[in-house]
Design an enzyme around this catalytic site. Structure first.
Site, PDB file in Angstrom:
ATOM      1  N   ILE A  12       0.837  -1.201   0.000  1.00 39.21           N
ATOM      2  CA  ILE A  12       0.000   0.000   0.000  1.00 39.21           C
ATOM      3  C   ILE A  12       0.871   1.251   0.000  1.00 39.21           C
ATOM      4  CG2 ILE A  12      -1.861   1.237   1.167  1.00 39.21           C
ATOM      5  CD1 ILE A  12      -2.706  -1.424   2.422  1.00 39.21           C
ATOM      6  N   ILE A  58      11.748   1.933  11.949  1.00 37.47           N
ATOM      7  CA  ILE A  58      11.044   3.047  12.587  1.00 37.47           C
ATOM      8  C   ILE A  58      11.136   3.005  14.114  1.00 37.47           C
ATOM      9  CG2 ILE A  58       9.439   3.428  10.686  1.00 37.47           C
ATOM     10  CD1 ILE A  58       7.295   1.991  12.456  1.00 37.47           C
ATOM     11  N   PHE A  78       2.621   3.801   7.317  1.00 35.35           N
ATOM     12  CA  PHE A  78       2.221   2.510   6.751  1.00 35.35           C
ATOM     13  C   PHE A  78       3.021   1.355   7.365  1.00 35.35           C
ATOM     14  CE2 PHE A  78       1.302   5.471   3.280  1.00 35.35           C
ATOM     15  CZ  PHE A  78       0.053   5.050   2.844  1.00 35.35           C
ATOM     16  N   ALA A  79       4.168   1.655   7.948  1.00 33.47           N
ATOM     17  CA  ALA A  79       5.104   0.617   8.362  1.00 33.47           C
ATOM     18  C   ALA A  79       4.456  -0.334   9.363  1.00 33.47           C
ATOM     19  CB  ALA A  79       6.346   1.242   8.976  1.00 33.47           C
ATOM     20  N   ALA A  80       4.433  -1.611   9.031  1.00 33.98           N
ATOM     21  CA  ALA A  80       3.814  -2.596   9.927  1.00 33.98           C
ATOM     22  C   ALA A  80       4.178  -4.002   9.494  1.00 33.98           C
ATOM     23  CB  ALA A  80       2.295  -2.442   9.923  1.00 33.98           C
ATOM     24  N   THR A 121      -6.250  -0.807  10.276  1.00 29.90           N
ATOM     25  CA  THR A 121      -6.935  -1.899   9.588  1.00 29.90           C
ATOM     26  C   THR A 121      -8.290  -2.166  10.233  1.00 29.90           C
ATOM     27  OG1 THR A 121      -6.857  -4.294   9.182  1.00 29.90           O
ATOM     28  CG2 THR A 121      -5.630  -3.482  11.059  1.00 29.90           C
ATOM     29  N   ASP A 122      -9.222  -2.687   9.455  1.00 32.95           N
ATOM     30  CA  ASP A 122     -10.517  -3.064  10.023  1.00 32.95           C
ATOM     31  C   ASP A 122     -10.406  -4.250  10.974  1.00 32.95           C
ATOM     32  OD1 ASP A 122     -10.017  -5.028   8.112  1.00 32.95           O
ATOM     33  OD2 ASP A 122     -11.949  -4.835   7.097  1.00 32.95           O
ATOM     34  N   GLU A 123      -9.281  -4.959  10.932  1.00 31.12           N
ATOM     35  CA  GLU A 123      -9.115  -6.127  11.790  1.00 31.12           C
ATOM     36  C   GLU A 123      -9.075  -5.783  13.273  1.00 31.12           C
ATOM     37  OE1 GLU A 123      -6.496  -9.298  10.584  1.00 31.12           O
ATOM     38  OE2 GLU A 123      -6.240  -8.388   8.601  1.00 31.12           O
ATOM     39  N   LYS A 150      -1.920  -3.690  16.191  1.00 35.81           N
ATOM     40  CA  LYS A 150      -2.437  -2.515  15.482  1.00 35.81           C
ATOM     41  C   LYS A 150      -3.421  -1.736  16.357  1.00 35.81           C
ATOM     42  CE  LYS A 150      -1.822  -1.346  11.771  1.00 35.81           C
ATOM     43  NZ  LYS A 150      -0.810  -0.391  11.200  1.00 35.81           N
ATOM     44  N   ASP A 268      -7.879 -24.762   9.519  1.00 34.05           N
ATOM     45  CA  ASP A 268      -8.211 -23.364   9.759  1.00 34.05           C
ATOM     46  C   ASP A 268      -7.158 -22.659  10.597  1.00 34.05           C
ATOM     47  OD1 ASP A 268      -9.708 -21.119   9.446  1.00 34.05           O
ATOM     48  OD2 ASP A 268     -11.501 -21.885  10.447  1.00 34.05           O
TER      49      ASP A 268
END
Length: 320
Positions: A12, A58, A78-80, A121-123, A150, A268
């Protein structure tokens, strides 16, 4: 704008840097070039007059300080570490980069009084049932080490706003797709495995649901937040394109004219969230953003990119 972007050699981040450079803004990019970062993602603008690259971590405060230039307007983080499976195997790098790294960047922003935009993130919201959508008021309820790291970073960002008055924003986006995404992720994994006629792994029953947004739409949303976002606010970014994993994989195999016998259901993932879906009404109402890329067109273009860039993704497989 003159931006300090972190993690800009990743999926991204590199798409955003290219997008914003083409809008005549300037970027200093810090990236440690782990397996997920690739300097080739920005090879075409590496010598651009408005671009400078700094290799480093970072969480290294001295490195971050040295990368700052006098007229930086904002930090875009963005760094992750972002791969859930890797976080389950070893959460340590996720805590270091996603939490401590964010703290270092916040301190740097605070010392200079510059804006800070956290790309989240939506997570962090956890898992949805069959109905409903994540809004900015949904409580954070992460279910794996990656999303927990996050969420912790998001809370730090909020705390710096409340405690110090640092002008911050947080964006929480649904699953991205498009060019330059590491082949460990579902869409490029499906494409690259199918190109090699090897099994395409699908977790559990394949009925986990994700909302998909094209990376270019995400870049447009980030620009809107930088230009018009209200300090202290979070903005959800969604694509309005929910698909089950098995539906998505079958769509890609159909585009590629590959046999569905390539699908291989596997054990899973622990703590696997059943559904993510974003309500992006706030960013649409307040900042005038909405997704423009039709998913059917976007996924076909994405497949074509990986077909035409075999050398790129094979090099990423070797490094990953």
């Amino acid at each position: 704008m003159r931006l300090l972007v972190t993690g800009g050699a990743g999926f991204i981040g590199s798409n955003f840097i290219r997008y914003i450079i083409n809008k005549n803004h300037s970027v200093v990019n810090i990236d440690s070039l782990t397996y997920a970062g690739n300097p080739d993602n920005l090879k075409d603008i590496s010598r651009h007059k408005n671009y400078r690259f700094v290799r480093g971590d970072i969480s290294d405060s001295r490195l971050v300080e040295s990368a700052f230039e006098r007229d930086i307007d904002a930090i875009v983080n963005f760094a992750a570490e972002s791969h859930v499976d890797r976080s389950i195997s070893n959460s340590s790098p996720f805590i270091k980069t996603n939490v401590e790294g964010t703290r270092v960047l916040l301190d740097a922003a605070l010392s200079r009084g510059v804006r800070f935009l956290q790309i989240s993130t939506d997570e962090v919201y956890g898992s949805l049932g069959a109905r409903g959508y994540f809004t900015e008021k949904t409580p954070l309820s992460p279910n794996n080490p990656y999303s927990a790291s996050k969420a912790a970073a998001d809370l730090l960002v909020k705390a710096y706003y409340k405690t110090y008055g640092l002008p911050v924003n947080i964006t929480r986006c649904s699953n991205n797709y498009g060019p330059c995404q590491h082949p460990e992720k579902l869409i490029p994994l499906t494409i690259t495995n199918a190109l090699r006629d090897i099994p395409v792994p699908v977790y559990g029953d394949g009925h986990y649901i994700r909302d998909w947004v094209h990376v270019e739409d995400h870049c447009r949303a980030i620009e809107a937040v930088l230009q018009r976002g209200v300090a202290g606010e979070a903005y959800n970014i969604g694509g309005g394109s929910e698909r089950t994993n098995i539906e998505l994989v079958k769509t890609i195999l159909g585009i590629m004219q590959k046999d569905e016998k390539l699908i291989s259901f596997v054990k899973d993932r622990p703590g696997h969230d059943r559904r993510y879906a974003i309500d992006y009404a706030k960013i649409k109402r307040e900042l005038g953003w909405c997704p423009l890329m039709d998913f059917d067109r976007g996924i076909k273009e994405t497949v074509r990119w990986y077909v035409e860039n075999t050398r790129w993704w094979k090099s990423m497989l070797r490094e990953g």
